[in-house]
Motif scaffolding. Sequence first.
Motif, PDB file in Angstrom:
ATOM      1  N   VAL A  33      10.811 -34.253   0.491  1.00 51.20           N
ATOM      2  CA  VAL A  33      10.357 -32.858   0.491  1.00 51.20           C
ATOM      3  C   VAL A  33      11.194 -32.041  -0.485  1.00 51.20           C
ATOM      4  O   VAL A  33      10.668 -31.315  -1.331  1.00 51.20           O
ATOM      5  CB  VAL A  33      10.449 -32.255   1.910  1.00 51.20           C
ATOM      6  N   VAL A  34      12.511 -32.192  -0.380  1.00 47.92           N
ATOM      7  CA  VAL A  34      13.387 -31.411  -1.252  1.00 47.92           C
ATOM      8  C   VAL A  34      13.171 -31.793  -2.707  1.00 47.92           C
ATOM      9  O   VAL A  34      13.099 -30.931  -3.593  1.00 47.92           O
ATOM     10  CB  VAL A  34      14.859 -31.623  -0.860  1.00 47.92           C
ATOM     11  N   LEU A  66       1.772 -26.521  14.305  1.00 46.63           N
ATOM     12  CA  LEU A  66       1.215 -26.161  13.008  1.00 46.63           C
ATOM     13  C   LEU A  66       1.019 -24.644  12.922  1.00 46.63           C
ATOM     14  O   LEU A  66       1.376 -23.999  11.942  1.00 46.63           O
ATOM     15  CB  LEU A  66      -0.107 -26.891  12.789  1.00 46.63           C
ATOM     16  N   GLY A  67       0.475 -24.092  14.004  1.00 45.53           N
ATOM     17  CA  GLY A  67       0.234 -22.642  14.036  1.00 45.53           C
ATOM     18  C   GLY A  67       1.531 -21.873  13.865  1.00 45.53           C
ATOM     19  O   GLY A  67       1.621 -20.929  13.063  1.00 45.53           O
ATOM     20  N   ILE A  68       2.550 -22.276  14.629  1.00 43.57           N
ATOM     21  CA  ILE A  68       3.834 -21.567  14.563  1.00 43.57           C
ATOM     22  C   ILE A  68       4.422 -21.651  13.157  1.00 43.57           C
ATOM     23  O   ILE A  68       4.864 -20.659  12.572  1.00 43.57           O
ATOM     24  CB  ILE A  68       4.839 -22.159  15.576  1.00 43.57           C
ATOM     25  N   VAL A  69       4.395 -22.877  12.590  1.00 44.37           N
ATOM     26  CA  VAL A  69       4.989 -23.064  11.269  1.00 44.37           C
ATOM     27  C   VAL A  69       4.241 -22.237  10.232  1.00 44.37           C
ATOM     28  O   VAL A  69       4.852 -21.598   9.372  1.00 44.37           O
ATOM     29  CB  VAL A  69       5.001 -24.560  10.886  1.00 44.37           C
ATOM     30  N   LEU A  70       2.924 -22.237  10.305  1.00 40.61           N
ATOM     31  CA  LEU A  70       2.146 -21.465   9.337  1.00 40.61           C
ATOM     32  C   LEU A  70       2.462 -19.977   9.456  1.00 40.61           C
ATOM     33  O   LEU A  70       2.619 -19.276   8.459  1.00 40.61           O
ATOM     34  CB  LEU A  70       0.649 -21.705   9.521  1.00 40.61           C
ATOM     35  N   LEU A  71       2.559 -19.505  10.709  1.00 44.10           N
ATOM     36  CA  LEU A  71       2.900 -18.092  10.932  1.00 44.10           C
ATOM     37  C   LEU A  71       4.275 -17.797  10.322  1.00 44.10           C
ATOM     38  O   LEU A  71       4.473 -16.808   9.615  1.00 44.10           O
ATOM     39  CB  LEU A  71       2.908 -17.787  12.433  1.00 44.10           C
ATOM     40  N   MET A  72       5.216 -18.722  10.596  1.00 44.55           N
ATOM     41  CA  MET A  72       6.565 -18.541  10.063  1.00 44.55           C
ATOM     42  C   MET A  72       6.539 -18.475   8.536  1.00 44.55           C
ATOM     43  O   MET A  72       7.129 -17.574   7.929  1.00 44.55           O
ATOM     44  CB  MET A  72       7.449 -19.709  10.511  1.00 44.55           C
ATOM     45  N   LEU A  73       5.803 -19.400   7.951  1.00 40.45           N
ATOM     46  CA  LEU A  73       5.722 -19.448   6.495  1.00 40.45           C
ATOM     47  C   LEU A  73       5.141 -18.132   5.973  1.00 40.45           C
ATOM     48  O   LEU A  73       5.642 -17.547   5.007  1.00 40.45           O
ATOM     49  CB  LEU A  73       4.868 -20.636   6.062  1.00 40.45           C
ATOM     50  N   GLY A  74       4.056 -17.690   6.681  1.00 41.96           N
ATOM     51  CA  GLY A  74       3.422 -16.433   6.268  1.00 41.96           C
ATOM     52  C   GLY A  74       4.421 -15.287   6.278  1.00 41.96           C
ATOM     53  O   GLY A  74       4.510 -14.499   5.324  1.00 41.96           O
ATOM     54  N   VAL A  75       5.191 -15.190   7.359  1.00 43.79           N
ATOM     55  CA  VAL A  75       6.159 -14.089   7.472  1.00 43.79           C
ATOM     56  C   VAL A  75       7.229 -14.198   6.382  1.00 43.79           C
ATOM     57  O   VAL A  75       7.592 -13.215   5.743  1.00 43.79           O
ATOM     58  CB  VAL A  75       6.805 -14.097   8.874  1.00 43.79           C
ATOM     59  N   TYR A  76       7.692 -15.416   6.167  1.00 41.44           N
ATOM     60  CA  TYR A  76       8.695 -15.623   5.122  1.00 41.44           C
ATOM     61  C   TYR A  76       8.150 -15.219   3.746  1.00 41.44           C
ATOM     62  O   TYR A  76       8.831 -14.591   2.940  1.00 41.44           O
ATOM     63  CB  TYR A  76       9.136 -17.088   5.067  1.00 41.44           C
ATOM     64  N   ALA A  89       9.565 -25.233   1.557  1.00 42.63           N
ATOM     65  CA  ALA A  89      10.249 -26.486   1.877  1.00 42.63           C
ATOM     66  C   ALA A  89      10.633 -26.519   3.356  1.00 42.63           C
ATOM     67  O   ALA A  89      10.466 -27.541   4.032  1.00 42.63           O
ATOM     68  CB  ALA A  89      11.491 -26.650   1.003  1.00 42.63           C
ATOM     69  N   VAL A  90      11.122 -25.373   3.881  1.00 39.77           N
ATOM     70  CA  VAL A  90      11.507 -25.318   5.294  1.00 39.77           C
ATOM     71  C   VAL A  90      10.298 -25.615   6.175  1.00 39.77           C
ATOM     72  O   VAL A  90      10.365 -26.428   7.116  1.00 39.77           O
ATOM     73  CB  VAL A  90      12.106 -23.937   5.641  1.00 39.77           C
ATOM     74  N   ALA A  91       9.182 -24.990   5.841  1.00 38.46           N
ATOM     75  CA  ALA A  91       7.963 -25.231   6.625  1.00 38.46           C
ATOM     76  C   ALA A  91       7.571 -26.697   6.570  1.00 38.46           C
ATOM     77  O   ALA A  91       7.251 -27.314   7.593  1.00 38.46           O
ATOM     78  CB  ALA A  91       6.835 -24.352   6.088  1.00 38.46           C
ATOM     79  N   ALA A  92       7.638 -27.259   5.355  1.00 39.52           N
ATOM     80  CA  ALA A  92       7.273 -28.668   5.210  1.00 39.52           C
ATOM     81  C   ALA A  92       8.195 -29.548   6.039  1.00 39.52           C
ATOM     82  O   ALA A  92       7.747 -30.484   6.717  1.00 39.52           O
ATOM     83  CB  ALA A  92       7.340 -29.060   3.737  1.00 39.52           C
TER      84      ALA A  92
END
Lengths: 605, 579
Positions: free
Chosen positions: B162-163, A87-97, B254-257
Amino acid sequence: MNEPKDQKLASRNMPGMNRPDRFAEVQHAEHLGATLKRIFAYFARERAMVIGMLAVVIFGTLCSVYAPSLQSRAIDTIAGVRTGNLLGIVLLMLGVYLLHSLCQLLQGVVSARLSQRVVKHMREELFAKLVDLPVRYLDTHSHGDVVSRMTNDIENLSTTVSQSLPSLFSGVLTIIGTVAIMLWYCWQLALLSYATVLLTLLATKFLSGRVRKFSRKRQQLLGQLNGTVEEMVSGYRTVVAYNRQAQTTEDFCQTADSLTKVGIKTDIFSGVMGPVMNCIGNIGFVIIAAFGGYFSIHGLISVGVISAFIVYAKQFSRPINELAQVYGQLQTAIAGAERVFTVLDEADEDKAGEALQDNEQKTVTFQNVNFSYEPGHPVIRDFSLTVPSGKKVALVGATGSGKTTIVNLLMRFYDIESGTIRINGQDISQVSRDDLRKNMAIVLQDTVLFSDTLRQNMKYGNEAATDEEITAAMKMSRCDDLPRRLPQGWESVLVNSGENISQGQRQLLAIARAFVADPKILILDEATSNVDTRTEKAIQDAMQRVMQDRTSIVIAHRLSTIRDSDIIVVMDHGQIVESGNHDQLLAQRGKYYELYQTQYAGFAT
Amino acid sequence: MMWKYIRRYLPYAILAAAFMVGEVSMDLIQPGIMSQIVDDGVLGLNTGGTGNLDLIWRLGLQMICLVLFGGLCGSLNNVFVHMSGQNIGNDMRKDCFRKIMTFSFPQIDRFGTGSLVTRMTNDITQVQNFISQFVRGMIRTTVLTFGSIYCMFRLSRVFGYVVLCVFPLIILVMAVCMKKSSSLFTKLQTQLDTVNSIMQEDVAGIRVIKACVRELYEKLRFGKANNELIQTQLRVLIIFAFMNPIVNALMYLAVAAILLVGNITVRAGGATPGNVMAAITYTTQLLNGLLMLVMLFQNITRGIASWKRVRVLLDSTPELADGEQAGETALRGSVEFQDVSFAYPDGQTVLEHIDLKLEPGETLALMGETGCGKTSLVSLIPRFYDVTGGAVLVDGVNVKEYRQTALRDKIAVALQKSELFSASVAENIAWGDPEAGEAAIRAAATVAQADSFIAQMPEGYQTLVAERGMSLSGGQKQRVSIARAVVKNAEILIFDDSTSALDLKTEADLYAALREANPHSTKIIVAQRIASARQADRIAVLENGHIIACGPHEELLASCPTYQAIYQSQMGEEDDHHE
């Protein structure tokens, strides 16, 4: 000489919406360095914006390089080859994106503002320049060309610089960033992925040569086709009168068919680039999948890295694709900028000088004036003439005898080579051009009205004029019914340089405008040639009153226009052949008599 | 209507579509194979955790084949797209031109020359691009979008959901941006026109600006127009600056999800890590497809607007109905106006109750103030316009009963604004009579007093007339166009103020030569100068749409006050003493 026509077509495009095509003809600047420096100067004025934009670009690029590695970690976590808080990694990734998106947005907004500000400044500057340039410049340059500089070249420059430059900048950064990080992850796989770059370059090189060859041909045919349409539609009366519809259509169809053939070839070669690029991209994809899998089995990389590589490969092939394109665009834009700068570097008309002495009397004296438009081709030779104050002088002579040139010289549109022109003894070369011109009004054969309201047009020569004065002037030139006939009266906008009123009416308006200006010296250059003789006579009668105490110079083709002039000057090849009043000249039985005889041959029965 | 054109090249279009589907399918299959490489080849999920190198190579090879096949499909699609698009455009262009050639003058006037030219050039090119992009882009995006969504559902239902959640949001963002910008585009166009027209008129009118010392005023006027344009332009650019990043952000969401949902599904055994990777690739593909849609959409709106304009042209029917009369008449060269009235389509009445009869071989001059209807009157004879009342008879037959070509074969016209075409001088003259040999052309030019100056030109009669005669002076153009009328050797010759730029000596010589060369033709001469008119058998004086007098010079001079006034305005008073 085909160029202006093509550029005229191009100018129909919407500014800012020009999408130069990939294989468009690249133009080259002659003095690259100097031109670049000046372009820099324009953007340096907006320093804050430029720096802001570059900062945003750098930050955005960093985000876009960093985010896929986070994505790779997430995949690894899912695959179970790496432990961690998903979850942490994905959130960080989302934040950067998301930061990356934000940077893109900012970059877009800033570059839009930047480009529009530069366009605005440059265009205003160039327009101001055109208005300030000596008349000679516009007389000797194609108008289509000049207008195209105002629109296309400037537009091109600013869009390229403000939109392609960031993409160039971020492109280079992205390439460096992704190349580095790919090498860091797995240099073997990285090197294999770079193979696609070679393929891209080869394909571009192969195709662009072919496309250019055909598109040049196509451009030429297109010009021909458009020319035919324009010619046949505007000359439709003649086409119909001579029953040439079938023949004309056949000619048109032939051109259209050959254009289509060349067009198909051009489009096939340029359009194939898309699928080819797509194919090359996919080859990269396969390389990464297959070799990535291979390396992964051998434990060199993790599965997540494959996923990251797929993103990176996309990231770095895009800018490489763009670079070739942007490079050509940049060169064309710089060449355009150079053309703009050439105009900006022309010397302004010199406005300095003393004021014209205020005096009710206005005696104009030409003394041994010599002038030529091109060195070695004298147009005015040893011309001496005195126009006494309040008198009407007519210039008569064949086309090319230099009548209009005299007007050009008196208005100081052009400066004389030798001799002097004096008003009340004051040398006009010492008088400031503005002040000189304020004392004169001219009416030209080619009537110029502006797409402005009728009132503004009438007040053009005298801003302070009241409606009563304008009406009086229009009454004198016999067009005072016009405000009543036009839908919005005085506020009617004369569209397309006055095309909603007839040619004759336009001339009357131009004459009225000169009356409103209430000048000391009035110049009429074939001003009534499009008006029938009765109306002309009426205008002349009115003018007699207006011009009573004014000096006037009249150029006319019809002798009836000028026969009552105080002095008639017959010109030939830039020289005065005879002068005197109508009766004197007739009595002399010289050139004027000859002219008179041909115009009135058989009348005096 | 559009279908009519597409139908002819339908096979090309269908082939193009089929190849496009092929190309996109290959794009869609690849992530699936890659997922297999990861799952079975690398992770060995089905073989208990040991990788399978053979499988990787085999799948890799398979992928390369698919990629190359996809590339081939793409290239072929490109070929057929352009073959259909360009050919359709070409057919339209030719049809438009044919259509214009059947138009009546009121129709041409209604459209306006400029508008017709833009429709023929710019608009058809837009339509052509629209077709090409539609065939290529629309099919590509549609297949890619729905294909990606379908593939994701196949990978795992949750990925599909999701999509499906994000998809409408992206569409919404795009729709809002498109809507906001579309109204601005119209505004942009008008403002651009304003800026352009100021530039053009100022460049053309620089002398007046300088003479009136209005440089500053013009700069301000331009500055204002330019500023408005820039403001609108900026608004458009900013709207688009928002669109891409927002759509991108939605995709990243979407990618994150997918990663988070994917993790749960993988743990539950519903998907594999390879599936997750493939799902992400599909999402990016989907996004690319959608972004392309925006670009397409812009072109499509422009294309549709253009198509509407082209369609109006193609839909219009020729207004002048042809008659049956093929041109054989007993009389040769008679013209009669019977109670003719005429008004332009905008309602402006020009002529009222004109009665006039010309015998074969007669010369008539028409005089009157500018705008009194002289040109309109002669335009009725070759049926450039139709009368609104009464009838015009040529050789005793109503002009409406003639076949138009037959009628116009009887008449030769030289206009005030001589229209010459980009061809050699000889070819221009030969428009009057395509069969005319060199001698005939020369003879006609001699009558028109043009032979001497043409012979002096560098290539004589073969000199090209550049840019509608820009290379010739006004008088030269008029003489070439008169030569063109003379060579036609028609029963009726109409000179519509066509000698206005000639000096009187040349004009007099011309008319003398003409009398000698074409003694039997009926001649109608519209003139401003008494000198041009006075040799005519009769002179008709037009005023306010009526013929107020008609007779020989001496008679009019004695009886018609208007004619006397014209005469005096040209002669001056003292000549009266001579009389």
